[in-house]
Design a protein around this motif. Structure first.
Motif, PDB file in Angstrom:
ATOM      1  N   VAL A   1      51.313  36.283  42.848  1.00 15.70           N
ATOM      2  CA  VAL A   1      51.462  36.130  44.301  1.00 15.70           C
ATOM      3  C   VAL A   1      52.512  35.064  44.603  1.00 15.70           C
ATOM      4  O   VAL A   1      53.407  35.265  45.420  1.00 15.70           O
ATOM      5  N   GLU A   2      52.404  33.927  43.933  1.00 13.41           N
ATOM      6  CA  GLU A   2      53.347  32.832  44.161  1.00 13.41           C
ATOM      7  C   GLU A   2      54.767  33.213  43.766  1.00 13.41           C
ATOM      8  O   GLU A   2      55.731  32.745  44.364  1.00 13.41           O
ATOM      9  N   ALA A   3      54.902  34.098  42.769  1.00 14.83           N
ATOM     10  CA  ALA A   3      56.233  34.555  42.335  1.00 14.83           C
ATOM     11  C   ALA A   3      56.787  35.640  43.253  1.00 14.83           C
ATOM     12  O   ALA A   3      57.954  36.019  43.131  1.00 14.83           O
ATOM     13  N   GLY A   4      55.945  36.135  44.149  1.00 16.16           N
ATOM     14  CA  GLY A   4      56.378  37.168  45.078  1.00 16.16           C
ATOM     15  C   GLY A   4      56.369  38.573  44.490  1.00 16.16           C
ATOM     16  O   GLY A   4      56.896  39.500  45.091  1.00 16.16           O
ATOM     17  N   SER A   5      55.747  38.746  43.342  1.00 16.50           N
ATOM     18  CA  SER A   5      55.727  40.065  42.713  1.00 16.50           C
ATOM     19  C   SER A   5      54.554  40.934  43.167  1.00 16.50           C
ATOM     20  O   SER A   5      54.488  42.100  42.811  1.00 16.50           O
ATOM     21  N   ARG A   6      53.680  40.348  43.950  1.00 17.61           N
ATOM     22  CA  ARG A   6      52.576  41.125  44.524  1.00 17.61           C
ATOM     23  C   ARG A   6      52.048  40.391  45.744  1.00 17.61           C
ATOM     24  O   ARG A   6      52.182  39.164  45.854  1.00 17.61           O
ATOM     25  N   PRO A   7      51.420  41.132  46.658  1.00 19.24           N
ATOM     26  CA  PRO A   7      50.805  40.466  47.814  1.00 19.24           C
ATOM     27  C   PRO A   7      49.473  39.840  47.417  1.00 19.24           C
ATOM     28  O   PRO A   7      48.866  40.213  46.415  1.00 19.24           O
ATOM     29  N   MET A   8      49.038  38.901  48.215  1.00 22.30           N
ATOM     30  CA  MET A   8      47.737  38.267  47.985  1.00 22.30           C
ATOM     31  C   MET A   8      46.662  39.314  48.258  1.00 22.30           C
ATOM     32  O   MET A   8      46.630  39.909  49.328  1.00 22.30           O
ATOM     33  N   PRO A   9      45.799  39.575  47.279  1.00 22.16           N
ATOM     34  CA  PRO A   9      44.716  40.535  47.525  1.00 22.16           C
ATOM     35  C   PRO A   9      43.674  39.922  48.449  1.00 22.16           C
ATOM     36  O   PRO A   9      43.578  38.707  48.574  1.00 22.16           O
ATOM     37  N   THR A  10      42.911  40.791  49.083  1.00 21.71           N
ATOM     38  CA  THR A  10      41.755  40.286  49.821  1.00 21.71           C
ATOM     39  C   THR A  10      40.764  39.763  48.788  1.00 21.71           C
ATOM     40  O   THR A  10      40.871  40.060  47.586  1.00 21.71           O
ATOM     41  N   LEU A  11      39.793  39.029  49.236  1.00 12.79           N
ATOM     42  CA  LEU A  11      38.784  38.511  48.315  1.00 12.79           C
ATOM     43  C   LEU A  11      38.064  39.668  47.624  1.00 12.79           C
ATOM     44  O   LEU A  11      37.853  39.637  46.413  1.00 12.79           O
ATOM     45  N   ASP A  12      37.697  40.694  48.367  1.00 10.79           N
ATOM     46  CA  ASP A  12      37.014  41.841  47.766  1.00 10.79           C
ATOM     47  C   ASP A  12      37.896  42.522  46.724  1.00 10.79           C
ATOM     48  O   ASP A  12      37.417  42.919  45.664  1.00 10.79           O
ATOM     49  N   GLU A  13      39.185  42.675  47.026  1.00 12.87           N
ATOM     50  CA  GLU A  13      40.104  43.269  46.058  1.00 12.87           C
ATOM     51  C   GLU A  13      40.192  42.411  44.801  1.00 12.87           C
ATOM     52  O   GLU A  13      40.181  42.930  43.679  1.00 12.87           O
ATOM     53  N   LEU A  14      40.286  41.111  44.993  1.00 15.08           N
ATOM     54  CA  LEU A  14      40.372  40.210  43.853  1.00 15.08           C
ATOM     55  C   LEU A  14      39.126  40.316  42.976  1.00 15.08           C
ATOM     56  O   LEU A  14      39.226  40.394  41.755  1.00 15.08           O
ATOM     57  N   LEU A  15      37.968  40.326  43.591  1.00 18.31           N
ATOM     58  CA  LEU A  15      36.728  40.391  42.821  1.00 18.31           C
ATOM     59  C   LEU A  15      36.659  41.664  41.980  1.00 18.31           C
ATOM     60  O   LEU A  15      36.121  41.642  40.877  1.00 18.31           O
ATOM     61  N   THR A  16      37.246  42.767  42.463  1.00 19.46           N
ATOM     62  CA  THR A  16      37.236  43.998  41.670  1.00 19.46           C
ATOM     63  C   THR A  16      38.222  43.922  40.507  1.00 19.46           C
ATOM     64  O   THR A  16      38.096  44.683  39.549  1.00 19.46           O
ATOM     65  N   GLU A  17      39.194  43.032  40.593  1.00 18.71           N
ATOM     66  CA  GLU A  17      40.167  42.853  39.503  1.00 18.71           C
ATOM     67  C   GLU A  17      39.650  41.937  38.388  1.00 18.71           C
ATOM     68  O   GLU A  17      40.194  41.936  37.294  1.00 18.71           O
ATOM     69  N   LEU A  18      38.636  41.184  38.688  1.00 22.26           N
ATOM     70  CA  LEU A  18      38.096  40.257  37.691  1.00 22.26           C
ATOM     71  C   LEU A  18      37.358  41.035  36.604  1.00 22.26           C
ATOM     72  O   LEU A  18      36.885  42.143  36.832  1.00 22.26           O
ATOM     73  N   PRO A  19      37.241  40.446  35.421  1.00 22.34           N
ATOM     74  CA  PRO A  19      36.520  41.126  34.343  1.00 22.34           C
ATOM     75  C   PRO A  19      35.084  41.449  34.756  1.00 22.34           C
ATOM     76  O   PRO A  19      34.442  40.688  35.483  1.00 22.34           O
ATOM     77  N   VAL A  20      34.601  42.578  34.286  1.00 21.03           N
ATOM     78  CA  VAL A  20      33.216  42.961  34.524  1.00 21.03           C
ATOM     79  C   VAL A  20      32.332  42.056  33.680  1.00 21.03           C
ATOM     80  O   VAL A  20      32.596  41.852  32.491  1.00 21.03           O
ATOM     81  N   LEU A  21      31.319  41.507  34.307  1.00 24.52           N
ATOM     82  CA  LEU A  21      30.402  40.598  33.606  1.00 24.52           C
ATOM     83  C   LEU A  21      29.141  41.368  33.213  1.00 24.52           C
ATOM     84  O   LEU A  21      28.480  41.957  34.055  1.00 24.52           O
ATOM     85  N   ALA A  22      28.856  41.364  31.921  1.00 28.94           N
ATOM     86  CA  ALA A  22      27.661  42.045  31.423  1.00 28.94           C
ATOM     87  C   ALA A  22      27.190  41.300  30.173  1.00 28.94           C
ATOM     88  O   ALA A  22      27.947  41.149  29.213  1.00 28.94           O
ATOM     89  N   TRP A  23      25.963  40.854  30.223  1.00 27.34           N
ATOM     90  CA  TRP A  23      25.413  40.120  29.090  1.00 27.34           C
ATOM     91  C   TRP A  23      25.394  40.984  27.843  1.00 27.34           C
ATOM     92  O   TRP A  23      25.085  42.173  27.927  1.00 27.34           O
ATOM     93  N   PRO A  24      25.663  40.398  26.691  1.00 26.92           N
ATOM     94  CA  PRO A  24      25.517  41.162  25.447  1.00 26.92           C
ATOM     95  C   PRO A  24      24.034  41.444  25.204  1.00 26.92           C
ATOM     96  O   PRO A  24      23.169  40.680  25.642  1.00 26.92           O
ATOM     97  N   ASN A  25      23.763  42.523  24.532  1.00 32.49           N
ATOM     98  CA  ASN A  25      22.351  42.885  24.267  1.00 32.49           C
ATOM     99  C   ASN A  25      21.721  41.975  23.249  1.00 32.49           C
ATOM    100  O   ASN A  25      22.254  41.486  22.364  1.00 32.49           O
TER     101      ASN A  25
END
Length: 91
Positions: A67-91
């Motif tokens: 975003v700071e480099a201007g190569s993409r727009p700032m995502p909404t918070l909801d968009e950002l949260l979907t880009e974060l790694p999926v959290l799942a405890w190991p079995n």
């Protein structure tokens, strides 16, 4: 921009802390302290908490840099949260 970053940072921290609470840890920091536990179950969960925390913050700072480099727009918070790694405890 600083307010948005602060808002996103707080939301990501809450996201991580909420995940840790699903296994009754106080927060992600508390969970991460178990990485060196002598209890095998806690050690696995603690190591995962460290990995999940690192991967989540790494992704956030990659997005922020783009975003700071201007190569993409700032995502909404909801968009950002979907880009974060999926959290799942190991079995």
């Amino acid at each position: 921009a600083e307010q948005i970053v602060a808002q996103y940072t707080a939301a990501i921290q809450e996201h991580l802390d909420d995940f840790a609470r699903t296994r009754d840890y106080d927060n992600i920091v508390s969970a991460a302290t178990y990485a060196t536990s002598t209890n095998p179950k806690f050690a696995v969960e603690g190591k995962y908490a460290v990995e999940a925390r690192d991967a989540t913050w790494t992704k956030f700072y990659e997005v922020l840099a783009a975003v700071e480099a201007g190569s993409r727009p700032m995502p909404t918070l909801d968009e950002l949260l979907t880009e974060l790694p999926v959290l799942a405890w190991p079995n």
